[in-house]
Design a protein around this motif. Structure first.
Motif, PDB file in Angstrom:
ATOM      1  N   SER A   6       0.801  -1.220   0.000  1.00 18.66           N
ATOM      2  CA  SER A   6       0.000   0.000   0.000  1.00 18.66           C
ATOM      3  C   SER A   6       0.832   1.267   0.000  1.00 18.66           C
ATOM      4  O   SER A   6       0.271   2.363  -0.079  1.00 18.66           O
ATOM      5  CB  SER A   6      -0.925   0.012   1.237  1.00 18.66           C
ATOM      6  N   VAL A   7       2.168   1.148   0.116  1.00 22.99           N
ATOM      7  CA  VAL A   7       3.026   2.327   0.213  1.00 22.99           C
ATOM      8  C   VAL A   7       4.157   2.228  -0.794  1.00 22.99           C
ATOM      9  O   VAL A   7       4.505   1.137  -1.249  1.00 22.99           O
ATOM     10  CB  VAL A   7       3.607   2.480   1.643  1.00 22.99           C
ATOM     11  N   PRO A   8       4.779   3.370  -1.148  1.00 24.36           N
ATOM     12  CA  PRO A   8       5.951   3.334  -2.022  1.00 24.36           C
ATOM     13  C   PRO A   8       7.151   2.742  -1.295  1.00 24.36           C
ATOM     14  O   PRO A   8       7.191   2.675  -0.072  1.00 24.36           O
ATOM     15  CB  PRO A   8       6.181   4.807  -2.368  1.00 24.36           C
ATOM     16  N   ALA A   9       8.138   2.320  -2.076  1.00 27.81           N
ATOM     17  CA  ALA A   9       9.307   1.657  -1.504  1.00 27.81           C
ATOM     18  C   ALA A   9      10.033   2.517  -0.487  1.00 27.81           C
ATOM     19  O   ALA A   9      10.617   2.012   0.464  1.00 27.81           O
ATOM     20  CB  ALA A   9      10.270   1.244  -2.621  1.00 27.81           C
ATOM     21  N   SER A  10       9.999   3.837  -0.659  1.00 32.94           N
ATOM     22  CA  SER A  10      10.710   4.729   0.250  1.00 32.94           C
ATOM     23  C   SER A  10      10.121   4.732   1.648  1.00 32.94           C
ATOM     24  O   SER A  10      10.742   5.219   2.583  1.00 32.94           O
ATOM     25  CB  SER A  10      10.717   6.162  -0.309  1.00 32.94           C
ATOM     26  N   GLN A  11       8.886   4.214   1.811  1.00 37.13           N
ATOM     27  CA  GLN A  11       8.228   4.219   3.120  1.00 37.13           C
ATOM     28  C   GLN A  11       7.957   2.814   3.637  1.00 37.13           C
ATOM     29  O   GLN A  11       7.232   2.626   4.598  1.00 37.13           O
ATOM     30  CB  GLN A  11       6.921   5.013   3.037  1.00 37.13           C
TER      31      GLN A  11
END
Length: 500
Positions: free
Chosen positions: A395-400
């Motif tokens: 549900s989140v981008p890789a950075s998070q």
């Protein structure tokens, strides 16, 4: 081949084979979760050995939970900024050093301080999730996430099981000597065999949000953990809870306004994230409170009108099938999620745990009844924990990845702290024969846990039906306030997606 897969392959060296990485991560997570629970059945023994009262001895567990609750999201965020592999080495080293100090401690406060240091190991979960997403091939990623997540549940149960034999054969100090050796080896293995993680962001760490997060978590968990002793209506407890509320509000405000937030609040509002967090909190409530008090229930002499007079080791053996069931179902969770969807699997798991705790509240006169119920509970926990990690990460981008999965693990610990406090309040409020807790207190306590699991099932119905680990790419969450590295700009470019 996706840009993300090309970057992963270009980084991989012979020492970074994903199967070796998985073995190292599994050992690291297992060591952390074992340390979480091995002291639970022997707190009374520690009180005697350290010449202190039971209330103070309980801080051996509470201090660990407090530290883990703070360090889990913080180290997950640091890993996103400086590199997950580096931070995993630091986390394993902290666990090893904390275990060494605990094993040598002869004073209760030194032991509590050592447990605070061990709590830094909470970062192992978000860091492991992030490394799996960065390094593993797509075909193996979901299964790896499910198994690692299930180890969080299994390790807690196994810790209670193995504590008795270790104490009987070697002494309680070996509850720390053995994990020290394992975590030290895991730190070395991480340094040599886990590939260096890509750095998603180059930016300053958000110090003010970190301080506020630590402040409200400490105030909340301290108030909850001491409520029974100090009185829930006492000024110190009320003051701590009010302070926790005010600091939490301040933290949210700062995070929303910060140029570089520690936790993107828009990310936390994503349906896959908030539903997983709420379900994780409820399941943590049930897991910590039940396994914290089931050994006590089993060890109660039958002269009290209930209980089986089991030893520490015997109570662990009774709970062993639960740990085995939770671990085995972890391998089947990924295929079930792919076939049925995360929502169905999580709802089924939470309802299974609700039935398990409800049955313990009603039927607990025979050992087989406890074994059957806790085995069902182990299956349910394995399904839930094996599914939630994938839902959050998808549900989140890789950075998070690190901070999102870390917050989920953290909320599970917070739920466990609340559950333990509530269960303690209910059980100790009903006194029976010889000053022992009355059977009615346990009945009410396990019934409350069953209700909490039903609420978890209702929340789980809102989990995205086809998102997460079922295959469909999640909606991107990009923050215009962040400075994203060039590689991440390509991954998050228009028309691309970050999926599991």
């Amino acid at each position: 081949m996706s840009v993300e897969e090309q970057q992963r392959r270009s980084r991989r060296s012979p020492r970074g084979h994903w199967a070796v990485t998985f073995a190292v991560l599994a050992i690291a997570v297992s060591a952390f979760t074992l340390l979480q629970s091995m002291v639970v059945p022997v707190l009374g023994l520690i009180a005697v050995e350290m010449d202190t009262d039971m209330s103070t001895a309980t801080w051996v567990l509470t201090a660990y939970l407090l530290s883990a609750s703070i360090c889990t999201p913080l180290l997950g965020r640091v890993g996103d900024v400086v590199g997950k592999q580096k931070m995993l080495v630091v986390t394993m080293a902290a666990l090893a050093i904390g275990s060494l100090v605990a094993a040598l401690a002869t004073d209760i406060w030194v032991l509590i301080l050592a447990r605070v240091l061990q709590g830094a190991g909470g970062g192992v979960l978000p860091l492991s999730f992030g490394i799996i997403r960065d390094e593993f091939p797509e075909r193996s990623r979901t299964t790896a996430l499910s198994v690692i997540a299930a180890l969080g549940s299994v390790g807690f149960a196994v810790g209670i099981v193995v504590a008795g034999p270790i104490v009987d054969g070697l002494g309680y100090a070996w509850l720390f000597w053995l994990p020290m050796g394992v975590t030290a080896l895991a730190a070395v293995a991480t340094a040599f065999f886990v590939p260096s993680s890509p750095v998603a962001e180059r930016t300053r760490l958000p110090l003010l949000p970190a301080v506020l997060l630590a402040g409200w978590l400490v105030a909340l968990l301290l108030g909850i953990s001491r409520g029974n002793e100090w009185g829930w209506a006492s000024l110190p407890v009320l003051g701590l809870l009010v302070a926790a509320g005010l600091l939490a509000v301040g933290w949210v405000v700062v995070e929303n306004r910060a140029r570089v937030p520690m936790i993107d609040m828009r990310m936390m509002r994503q349906r896959g994230v908030w539903t997983s967090n709420v379900v994780g909190g409820f399941v943590g409530f049930g897991m910590f409170s039940s396994f914290g008090f089931l050994p006590q229930f089993l060890q109660t002499p039958s002269s009290a009108g209930y209980g089986f007079g089991a030893t520490i080791a015997e109570s662990g053996h009774i709970l062993l099938p639960s740990a085995i069931a939770s671990f085995v179902i972890g391998f089947a969770t990924a295929p079930l999620v792919k076939r049925l969807g995360a929502r169905v699997v999580v709802v089924a798991g939470t309802l299974m745990t609700a039935v398990a705790f409800g049955s313990i509240a009603v039927w607990h006169d025979q050992v087989w009844q406890i074994v059957a119920a806790t085995t069902l509970q182990g299956l349910g926990n394995g399904l839930v924990f094996g599914s939630l990690a994938g839902v959050v990460i998808a549900s989140v981008p890789a950075s998070q990845t690190g901070v999102a999965s870390g917050m989920n693990a953290n909320i599970r610990s917070i739920g466990g702290s609340v559950g333990s406090a509530v269960m303690a309040g209910v059980v100790t409020a009903h006194v029976g024969v010889g000053g022992l807790p009355a059977e009615g207190g346990y009945v009410i306590g396990f019934a409350l846990i069953a209700v909490a699991m039903v609420l978890a099932a209702l929340v789980a119905c809102a989990i995205p039906g086809a998102g997460g680990p079922t295959g469909r790419a999640p909606r991107r969450v990009a923050s215009p306030r962040r400075t994203v590295a060039p590689t991440m700009r390509r991954v998050l470019a228009p028309g691309s997606s970050v999926g599991v």
